[in-house]
Write an enzyme that holds these catalytic residues in place. Structure first.
Site, PDB file in Angstrom:
ATOM      1  N   HIS A  11      -6.150  10.506  -8.582  1.00 20.64           N
ATOM      2  CA  HIS A  11      -6.940  11.704  -8.275  1.00 20.64           C
ATOM      3  C   HIS A  11      -6.155  12.993  -8.510  1.00 20.64           C
ATOM      4  O   HIS A  11      -4.919  13.004  -8.570  1.00 20.64           O
ATOM      5  CB  HIS A  11      -7.398  11.662  -6.817  1.00 20.64           C
ATOM      6  CG  HIS A  11      -6.254  11.633  -5.841  1.00 20.64           C
ATOM      7  ND1 HIS A  11      -5.539  12.753  -5.492  1.00 20.64           N
ATOM      8  CD2 HIS A  11      -5.696  10.608  -5.159  1.00 20.64           C
ATOM      9  CE1 HIS A  11      -4.590  12.432  -4.639  1.00 20.64           C
ATOM     10  NE2 HIS A  11      -4.657  11.126  -4.419  1.00 20.64           N
ATOM     11  N   HIS A 188      -5.771   6.132  -6.619  1.00 23.83           N
ATOM     12  CA  HIS A 188      -4.624   6.813  -6.028  1.00 23.83           C
ATOM     13  C   HIS A 188      -3.341   6.364  -6.714  1.00 23.83           C
ATOM     14  O   HIS A 188      -3.338   5.381  -7.466  1.00 23.83           O
ATOM     15  CB  HIS A 188      -4.564   6.524  -4.528  1.00 23.83           C
ATOM     16  CG  HIS A 188      -5.814   6.915  -3.822  1.00 23.83           C
ATOM     17  ND1 HIS A 188      -5.956   8.121  -3.170  1.00 23.83           N
ATOM     18  CD2 HIS A 188      -7.005   6.271  -3.673  1.00 23.83           C
ATOM     19  CE1 HIS A 188      -7.168   8.198  -2.656  1.00 23.83           C
ATOM     20  NE2 HIS A 188      -7.829   7.086  -2.954  1.00 23.83           N
TER      21      HIS A 188
END
Length: 259
Positions: A11, A188
């Site tokens: 992200h 992530h």
């Protein structure tokens, strides 16, 4: 099956990335810089001709928000997005909320590197006295998991991240890729590293040196067995990517005051 492409994405920068804090399962929105990173990522993927049929994210806002912004920049807002806690960031236990540079000062850079990057070492677990315990475990999103709340992690090494991610990869994501779907996984740093370790057969020792900056797409080409036909590639300007990698690696170092 023809060779298929898979794109993995850490992200965009989150509020606590900017503050150099262990964010983990505390929900954070993207910073202004993170919004731009996600939008720029989408523009780059569009320029390179990428199209997606399905997107997977964690259940943390920064992962979901990144996917929305990427799809928006690609004019592909209609593409379905599926979410699972199994793509969540690594659970950093008692380290959640702490500043990495301050931890390096107090515990040494090597110990912080072990906590951040080693494959099998878990930080101390979070308990109910932790200031963010209730914020995490009273969050309604964790009522949607395929495990009861009391069975969810209290700390994880990268090994545990891979262990809880693999069933979702094998049972949900991989079958869609085998159908020919073009997939983006917006997740992530550690869940992406764990999946790359599995796909590319990266050793327990070598994975500690793999650094993924925020907002930089990782391209993979897979064969019929969903094994990479060549090493993964970080897409974008090489000089900017290397600078971003260095910033991530420096997060666990003691800050040297400017003269």
């Amino acid at each position: 099956m023809a060779k298929c492409k898979l794109v993995l994405l850490r992200h965009g920068e989150g509020a606590w990335n900017k503050e150099n804090r262990f964010c983990s399962w505390v929900d954070q929105k993207l910073s202004c810089a993170g919004v731009k990173e996600a939008q720029d990522c989408g523009k780059l993927l569009k320029e390179l001709g990428y199209e997606f049929d399905l997107v997977f994210t964690s259940i943390l806002s920064r992962s979901i928000q990144t996917a929305w912004l990427v799809l928006g920049a690609m004019s592909q807002e209609w593409v379905p997005v599926e979410k699972s806690w199994r793509l969540n960031e690594r659970h950093y236990g008692a380290l959640i909320g702490l500043n990495r540079a301050e931890m390096a000062l107090n515990h040494g850079e090597e110990q912080v590197k072990i906590w951040r990057r080693s494959y099998g070492v878990m930080p101390p677990p979070i308990d109910q006295s932790h200031p963010y315990f209730l914020e995490i475990y009273n969050d309604r999103r964790y009522e949607t998991c395929d495990l009861p709340k009391d069975k969810l992690p209290r700390t994880e090494s990268l090994k545990e991240v891979l262990d809880r991610l693999l069933p979702y990869w094998e049972e949900v994501i991989a079958p869609e890729i085998r159908k020919g779907k073009r997939v983006l996984i917006s997740a992530h740093g550690n869940s992406t590293r764990a999946l790359l370790k599995h796909l590319e057969g990266i050793s327990d020792e070598e994975i500690s040196s793999l650094t993924l900056p925020t907002g930089v797409p990782v391209a993979l080409e897979l064969d019929e067995n969903l094994r990479p036909t060549k090493p993964h590639k970080l897409l974008g300007n090489e000089e900017a990517i290397q600078a971003a990698i260095k910033r991530v690696e420096d997060q666990g170092k003691v800050l040297v005051p400017a003269k």
